[in-house]
Design a protein around this motif. Structure first.
Motif, PDB file in Angstrom:
ATOM      1  N   GLU A 140      44.468  33.277  39.833  1.00 54.80           N
ATOM      2  CA  GLU A 140      44.524  33.093  41.284  1.00 54.80           C
ATOM      3  C   GLU A 140      44.279  31.629  41.665  1.00 54.80           C
ATOM      4  O   GLU A 140      44.656  31.198  42.755  1.00 54.80           O
ATOM      5  CB  GLU A 140      43.490  33.981  41.984  1.00 54.80           C
ATOM      6  CG  GLU A 140      43.941  35.403  42.212  1.00 54.80           C
ATOM      7  CD  GLU A 140      43.780  36.279  40.971  1.00 54.80           C
ATOM      8  OE1 GLU A 140      42.940  37.178  40.971  1.00 54.80           O
ATOM      9  OE2 GLU A 140      44.522  36.042  40.001  1.00 54.80           O
ATOM     10  N   LEU A 358      38.954  35.981  48.477  1.00 50.91           N
ATOM     11  CA  LEU A 358      39.247  37.146  47.644  1.00 50.91           C
ATOM     12  C   LEU A 358      38.103  38.152  47.594  1.00 50.91           C
ATOM     13  O   LEU A 358      38.309  39.305  47.210  1.00 50.91           O
ATOM     14  CB  LEU A 358      39.608  36.702  46.226  1.00 50.91           C
ATOM     15  CG  LEU A 358      40.972  36.023  46.089  1.00 50.91           C
ATOM     16  CD1 LEU A 358      41.190  35.528  44.673  1.00 50.91           C
ATOM     17  CD2 LEU A 358      42.103  36.967  46.488  1.00 50.91           C
ATOM     18  N   ASN A 359      36.909  37.742  47.991  1.00 51.94           N
ATOM     19  CA  ASN A 359      35.794  38.688  48.022  1.00 51.94           C
ATOM     20  C   ASN A 359      35.583  39.316  49.395  1.00 51.94           C
ATOM     21  O   ASN A 359      34.650  40.113  49.576  1.00 51.94           O
ATOM     22  CB  ASN A 359      34.506  38.011  47.548  1.00 51.94           C
ATOM     23  CG  ASN A 359      34.439  37.922  46.032  1.00 51.94           C
ATOM     24  OD1 ASN A 359      34.810  38.856  45.320  1.00 51.94           O
ATOM     25  ND2 ASN A 359      33.968  36.793  45.525  1.00 51.94           N
ATOM     26  N   VAL A 363      40.470  42.012  52.067  1.00 52.63           N
ATOM     27  CA  VAL A 363      41.371  41.549  51.013  1.00 52.63           C
ATOM     28  C   VAL A 363      41.271  42.466  49.798  1.00 52.63           C
ATOM     29  O   VAL A 363      42.289  42.870  49.228  1.00 52.63           O
ATOM     30  CB  VAL A 363      41.047  40.089  50.626  1.00 52.63           C
ATOM     31  CG1 VAL A 363      41.882  39.658  49.426  1.00 52.63           C
ATOM     32  CG2 VAL A 363      41.306  39.168  51.813  1.00 52.63           C
ATOM     33  N   ARG A 364      40.049  42.803  49.403  1.00 49.56           N
ATOM     34  CA  ARG A 364      39.876  43.705  48.252  1.00 49.56           C
ATOM     35  C   ARG A 364      40.526  45.053  48.524  1.00 49.56           C
ATOM     36  O   ARG A 364      41.143  45.646  47.628  1.00 49.56           O
ATOM     37  CB  ARG A 364      38.390  43.871  47.920  1.00 49.56           C
ATOM     38  CG  ARG A 364      37.724  42.596  47.429  1.00 49.56           C
ATOM     39  CD  ARG A 364      36.481  42.897  46.595  1.00 49.56           C
ATOM     40  NE  ARG A 364      35.557  43.787  47.267  1.00 49.56           N
ATOM     41  CZ  ARG A 364      34.533  43.399  48.013  1.00 49.56           C
ATOM     42  NH1 ARG A 364      34.308  42.100  48.182  1.00 49.56           N
ATOM     43  NH2 ARG A 364      33.735  44.279  48.574  1.00 49.56           N
ATOM     44  N   PHE A 374      35.457  39.326  42.797  1.00 48.63           N
ATOM     45  CA  PHE A 374      36.293  38.351  42.108  1.00 48.63           C
ATOM     46  C   PHE A 374      35.418  37.327  41.373  1.00 48.63           C
ATOM     47  O   PHE A 374      34.497  36.759  41.942  1.00 48.63           O
ATOM     48  CB  PHE A 374      37.189  37.643  43.129  1.00 48.63           C
ATOM     49  CG  PHE A 374      38.017  36.539  42.554  1.00 48.63           C
ATOM     50  CD1 PHE A 374      39.124  36.824  41.772  1.00 48.63           C
ATOM     51  CD2 PHE A 374      37.693  35.205  42.786  1.00 48.63           C
ATOM     52  CE1 PHE A 374      39.898  35.806  41.238  1.00 48.63           C
ATOM     53  CE2 PHE A 374      38.458  34.178  42.264  1.00 48.63           C
ATOM     54  CZ  PHE A 374      39.560  34.482  41.477  1.00 48.63           C
ATOM     55  N   SER A 376      35.934  33.850  39.557  1.00 47.98           N
ATOM     56  CA  SER A 376      36.940  32.807  39.398  1.00 47.98           C
ATOM     57  C   SER A 376      37.019  32.290  37.968  1.00 47.98           C
ATOM     58  O   SER A 376      38.102  32.125  37.419  1.00 47.98           O
ATOM     59  CB  SER A 376      36.645  31.655  40.350  1.00 47.98           C
ATOM     60  OG  SER A 376      35.296  31.244  40.199  1.00 47.98           O
TER      61      SER A 376
END
Length: 499
Positions: A140, A358-359, A363-364, A374, A376
């Protein structure tokens, strides 16, 4: 197991961290530090934080998750949209997918991936897989900051990337090895510990992916990535080629692979550091002569790693890394992923918006990852592969070239850590039937909009491209040139000028 101070700076090739190095010139004795021991895991966590990323866990290992529903070899994929509502486009029109693949050889490992259908709608568009390095960094990072369909804005909104590689291909971004990104397991033993394990997992994923998307089997397939993926990519390329030859499973229409600013042949690449540093005025000729005294021990240790493996490869890493860190001691507070820049404070780049975005629960939920957080860049994944670091992955490439698989090695001119000079040297030293002709090939300009965007050497299926105006992450620094490079290379016209 502990590691010396010299292990610090090369911990993650794709983690763009910065440590505070002295800006003043130091003495010869100071440039050869003692071997004070540190915890590898502790260093990994510190360096992730210096990158301004704060994963809650060192890897996505969740012992509390039930494995009762674990079906080996199964893919669960869903469509999603981050941007459909912004222009009236439907989820189905965008063709954006996210999914989990259950690794058959594991206890409970699930490999997460994004899949974006080509924005141009071409049914015959090639399938491209992108692998980010680390080892242990999520793809990502590339998806949102380099060549994915969209980019993260400072307010955490998204905008379209005009030069996303999905404009000309169907592209897959995989969180691998297990424990990276949204990929997870209930057992840390599911994390692979060598290149063979990594490539076998990816090959198994590709088999399941093509079973899920049979309409893409006929399309050309290419492997791409950067940094530590200079290890992953040749390993996966060899595994795919072997699978095709042995008629294993679904045949993959494999045509080529491209490595950007990669670590592929450490034995050669470490030796190139001092010359690159002198050429770019990071150190003096006198400094070079001093630091080059470390090269023979590095070369010997690398050879021992190749023949004996195991802990000898950790020793080789510590020996060779002294070359790099002594250059940094002299060069001062440079961004060694882009020597045109300085590191501001402890940060060279700030990608913290990635984890924040993303957390987010919305979004999840959209991606179907549930409560998985997420990660990284994973220190646990990095540590699992530490004995893989100094191995030479160039050795499998000649066979692929002889069988007509196209190979592109490209590198931004301002990257120190995986610099163009070291990459050029291992490419030229590689023994294959076209070695002499490649070495004698004419260097020609790589043109974008009629302007010189790089320097290219090619012969047969092999190409090497030095990209102007770019550091370690070519698609981030030169997005238009990177997209044109991909398209022209796939079409066999790398020295042409139009996308």
């Amino acid at each position: 197991m502990g590691f010396s101070k010299t292990f610090l700076s090369l911990f993650l090739f794709f983690i763009l961290f910065s440590l505070s190095y002295a800006t003043s010139r130091i003495t010869h004795q100071q440039r050869f530090p003692s071997t004070t021991k540190f915890s590898s895991n502790r260093l990994a966590e510190q360096l992730i934080r210096s990158f301004n990323l704060f994963p809650k866990d060192s890897a996505n290992i969740h012992g509390e998750y039930s494995i009762d529903d674990f079906i080996p070899g199964n893919i669960v994929e869903k469509t999603f949209s981050f941007l459909a509502s912004s222009n009236g486009t439907s989820v189905e029109d965008l063709g954006h997918h996210a999914g989990y693949y259950s690794l058959p050889r594991s206890k409970s490992a699930r490999m997460f991936y994004f899949f974006f259908e080509s924005r141009n709608g071409a049914k015959d568009a090639p399938v491209v897989i992108w692998l980010t390095g680390g080892p242990g960094c999520s793809s990502e990072l590339a998806l949102f900051y380099e060549n994915g369909p969209f980019k993260i804005n400072n307010d955490l909104s998204l905008s379209w990337n005009d030069y996303g590689w999905d404009k000309e291909s169907n592209i897959i971004f995989v969180d691998q090895p297990i424990g990276t990104g949204f990929s997870y397991s209930s057992d840390e033993n599911d994390i692979p510990t060598d290149g063979s394990g990594v490539s076998n997992d990816l090959y198994a994923f590709l088999q399941a992916f093509y079973k899920e998307h049979p309409e893409l089997v006929k399309n050309e397939f290419y492997i791409t990535g950067e940094s530590y993926a200079g290890h992953y990519i040749p390993g996966l390329a060899s595994r795919v080629h072997k699978g095709n030859k042995n008629k294993e499973g679904i045949p993959i229409n494999f045509k080529g692979f491209a490595i950007g600013n990669g670590l592929t042949n450490p034995g050669i690449q470490y030796q190139a550091y001092t010359q690159f540093a002198v050429d770019n005025k990071l150190i003096t000729k006198e400094d070079q002569a001093d630091i080059n005294k470390l090269v023979p021990d590095c070369v010997d240790a690398t050879k021992t790693c190749e023949s004996e493996g195991g802990e000898s490869c950790e020793t080789a890493l510590q020996q060779c890394q002294q070359i790099f860190t002594n250059i940094l001691d002299i060069a001062g507070n440079i961004n060694y992923y882009d020597i045109r820049k300085k590191c501001e404070g402890q940060l060279c780049y700030d990608f913290s918006n990635l984890e924040t975005f993303l957390n987010e629960k919305t979004v999840r939920d959209a991606l179907g990852v549930g409560n998985i957080e997420f990660v990284s860049c994973s220190s646990a994944v990095h540590n699992a592969l530490v004995q893989d670091w100094m191995l030479n992955y160039e050795k499998d490439i000649p066979t692929l070239l002889e069988d007509g698989i196209k190979v592109l090695i490209y590198a931004g001119e301002f990257d120190l850590i995986c610099n163009w000079l070291g990459n050029s040297q291992w490419v030229h030293a590689m023994k294959w039937s076209g070695q002499e002709q490649f070495g004698a090939s004419k260097t020609v300009p790589f043109l974008v909009d009629g302007k010189n965007a790089g320097l290219l050497n090619s012969y047969g299926p092999l190409s090497f491209l030095k990209v102007n105006g770019a550091g370690h992450m070519v698609p981030m620094d030169q997005p238009k040139a990177a997209l044109q490079m991909l398209v022209n290379w796939i079409e066999g016209n790398l020295n042409q000028t139009k996308i």
